[in-house]
Write a protein that holds these residues in place. Structure first.
Motif, PDB file in Angstrom:
ATOM      1  N   PRO A  65       0.788  -1.246   0.000  1.00 38.80           N
ATOM      2  CA  PRO A  65       0.000   0.000   0.000  1.00 38.80           C
ATOM      3  C   PRO A  65       0.820   1.297   0.000  1.00 38.80           C
ATOM      4  O   PRO A  65       0.308   2.338  -0.394  1.00 38.80           O
ATOM      5  CB  PRO A  65      -0.842  -0.119   1.270  1.00 38.80           C
ATOM      6  CG  PRO A  65      -0.981  -1.591   1.478  1.00 38.80           C
ATOM      7  CD  PRO A  65       0.343  -2.175   1.040  1.00 38.80           C
ATOM      8  N   GLN A  66       2.092   1.242   0.392  1.00 40.66           N
ATOM      9  CA  GLN A  66       2.935   2.445   0.397  1.00 40.66           C
ATOM     10  C   GLN A  66       3.929   2.495  -0.775  1.00 40.66           C
ATOM     11  O   GLN A  66       4.486   3.538  -1.059  1.00 40.66           O
ATOM     12  CB  GLN A  66       3.757   2.527   1.698  1.00 40.66           C
ATOM     13  CG  GLN A  66       2.951   2.840   2.940  1.00 40.66           C
ATOM     14  CD  GLN A  66       2.223   1.611   3.465  1.00 40.66           C
ATOM     15  OE1 GLN A  66       2.768   0.520   3.490  1.00 40.66           O
ATOM     16  NE2 GLN A  66       0.973   1.783   3.873  1.00 40.66           N
ATOM     17  N   THR A  67       4.152   1.359  -1.417  1.00 41.41           N
ATOM     18  CA  THR A  67       5.244   1.247  -2.394  1.00 41.41           C
ATOM     19  C   THR A  67       4.746   0.855  -3.772  1.00 41.41           C
ATOM     20  O   THR A  67       3.947  -0.067  -3.921  1.00 41.41           O
ATOM     21  CB  THR A  67       6.263   0.187  -1.922  1.00 41.41           C
ATOM     22  OG1 THR A  67       6.644   0.473  -0.582  1.00 41.41           O
ATOM     23  CG2 THR A  67       7.499   0.187  -2.804  1.00 41.41           C
ATOM     24  N   VAL A  68       5.262   1.552  -4.755  1.00 35.46           N
ATOM     25  CA  VAL A  68       4.969   1.225  -6.148  1.00 35.46           C
ATOM     26  C   VAL A  68       6.304   0.950  -6.849  1.00 35.46           C
ATOM     27  O   VAL A  68       7.320   1.564  -6.534  1.00 35.46           O
ATOM     28  CB  VAL A  68       4.160   2.365  -6.819  1.00 35.46           C
ATOM     29  CG1 VAL A  68       4.982   3.617  -6.996  1.00 35.46           C
ATOM     30  CG2 VAL A  68       3.546   1.929  -8.116  1.00 35.46           C
ATOM     31  N   ARG A  69       6.279  -0.002  -7.767  1.00 41.41           N
ATOM     32  CA  ARG A  69       7.494  -0.380  -8.490  1.00 41.41           C
ATOM     33  C   ARG A  69       7.403   0.074  -9.947  1.00 41.41           C
ATOM     34  O   ARG A  69       6.407  -0.184 -10.624  1.00 41.41           O
ATOM     35  CB  ARG A  69       7.692  -1.892  -8.426  1.00 41.41           C
ATOM     36  CG  ARG A  69       8.937  -2.352  -9.126  1.00 41.41           C
ATOM     37  CD  ARG A  69       9.190  -3.836  -8.911  1.00 41.41           C
ATOM     38  NE  ARG A  69      10.073  -4.320  -9.948  1.00 41.41           N
ATOM     39  CZ  ARG A  69      10.030  -5.529 -10.457  1.00 41.41           C
ATOM     40  NH1 ARG A  69       9.160  -6.405 -10.016  1.00 41.41           N
ATOM     41  NH2 ARG A  69      10.870  -5.871 -11.399  1.00 41.41           N
ATOM     42  N   LEU A  70       8.446   0.751 -10.403  1.00 44.89           N
ATOM     43  CA  LEU A  70       8.545   1.173 -11.803  1.00 44.89           C
ATOM     44  C   LEU A  70       9.090   0.007 -12.613  1.00 44.89           C
ATOM     45  O   LEU A  70      10.051  -0.642 -12.195  1.00 44.89           O
ATOM     46  CB  LEU A  70       9.503   2.367 -11.914  1.00 44.89           C
ATOM     47  CG  LEU A  70       9.736   2.860 -13.330  1.00 44.89           C
ATOM     48  CD1 LEU A  70       8.642   3.859 -13.700  1.00 44.89           C
ATOM     49  CD2 LEU A  70      11.096   3.500 -13.479  1.00 44.89           C
ATOM     50  N   ARG A  71       8.493  -0.249 -13.763  1.00 40.80           N
ATOM     51  CA  ARG A  71       8.968  -1.305 -14.663  1.00 40.80           C
ATOM     52  C   ARG A  71       8.919  -0.825 -16.098  1.00 40.80           C
ATOM     53  O   ARG A  71       8.175   0.083 -16.442  1.00 40.80           O
ATOM     54  CB  ARG A  71       8.077  -2.552 -14.567  1.00 40.80           C
ATOM     55  CG  ARG A  71       8.193  -3.310 -13.279  1.00 40.80           C
ATOM     56  CD  ARG A  71       7.580  -4.712 -13.364  1.00 40.80           C
ATOM     57  NE  ARG A  71       8.286  -5.544 -14.319  1.00 40.80           N
ATOM     58  CZ  ARG A  71       7.718  -6.116 -15.391  1.00 40.80           C
ATOM     59  NH1 ARG A  71       6.447  -5.950 -15.656  1.00 40.80           N
ATOM     60  NH2 ARG A  71       8.438  -6.852 -16.213  1.00 40.80           N
TER      61      ARG A  71
END
Length: 143
Positions: A65-71
């Motif tokens: 819920p706090q972290t998003v990953r760039l891909r």
């Protein structure tokens, strides 16, 4: 240049897949499976366009819920170094903040770490191999 979220399965999405294939996959002798592309339905798909032509893209995937990953960050080869990647990153970070994320991570190709460091990302941990080439985990707190 227009930056926007695109819909999975749309014509713009197909342009995004083709760009990622040309820039990120084919040079490594890789392609996409239908299953891989199907999993992207839940991701935030971002692209930069000049009129109808795609210039660059990336995607965001929730890790927690706090972290998003760039891909899958990719910019047309002949346009690299012209600010498109930086604009995509700023758009992605603002979008992540607006959606309540406080941290962005990525598996960055070793050759691209300098670009991300200029944008405030830091290497976290040791080098590792992914898709046959060296990578680093990089992260940034989104204020």
């Amino acid at each position: 240049m227009a930056l926007k979220i695109i819909d999975h399965g749309s014509y713009e999405y197909q342009q995004m897949v083709n760009l990622r294939l040309e820039i990120l996959r084919k040079p490594l002798g890789l392609s996409f499976t239908p299953e891989e592309l199907e999993t992207e339905k839940e991701d935030i798909l971002i692209a930069a366009f000049e009129e109808e032509k795609i210039l660059g893209c990336c995607m965001l995937i929730e890790s927690d819920p706090q972290t998003v990953r760039l891909r899958q960050m990719a910019v047309l080869n002949n346009l690299q170094g012209k600010g498109i990647g930086r604009a995509l990153m700023q758009f992605a970070e603002n979008l992540a903040r607006d959606r309540g994320y406080t941290r962005m991570t990525m598996h960055a190709r070793a050759s691209a770490t300098g670009f991300y460091e200029k944008l405030g990302y830091e290497i976290s941990g040791d080098q590792f191999e992914e898709v046959t080439i060296p990578h680093y985990i990089m992260e940034k707190v989104l204020y």
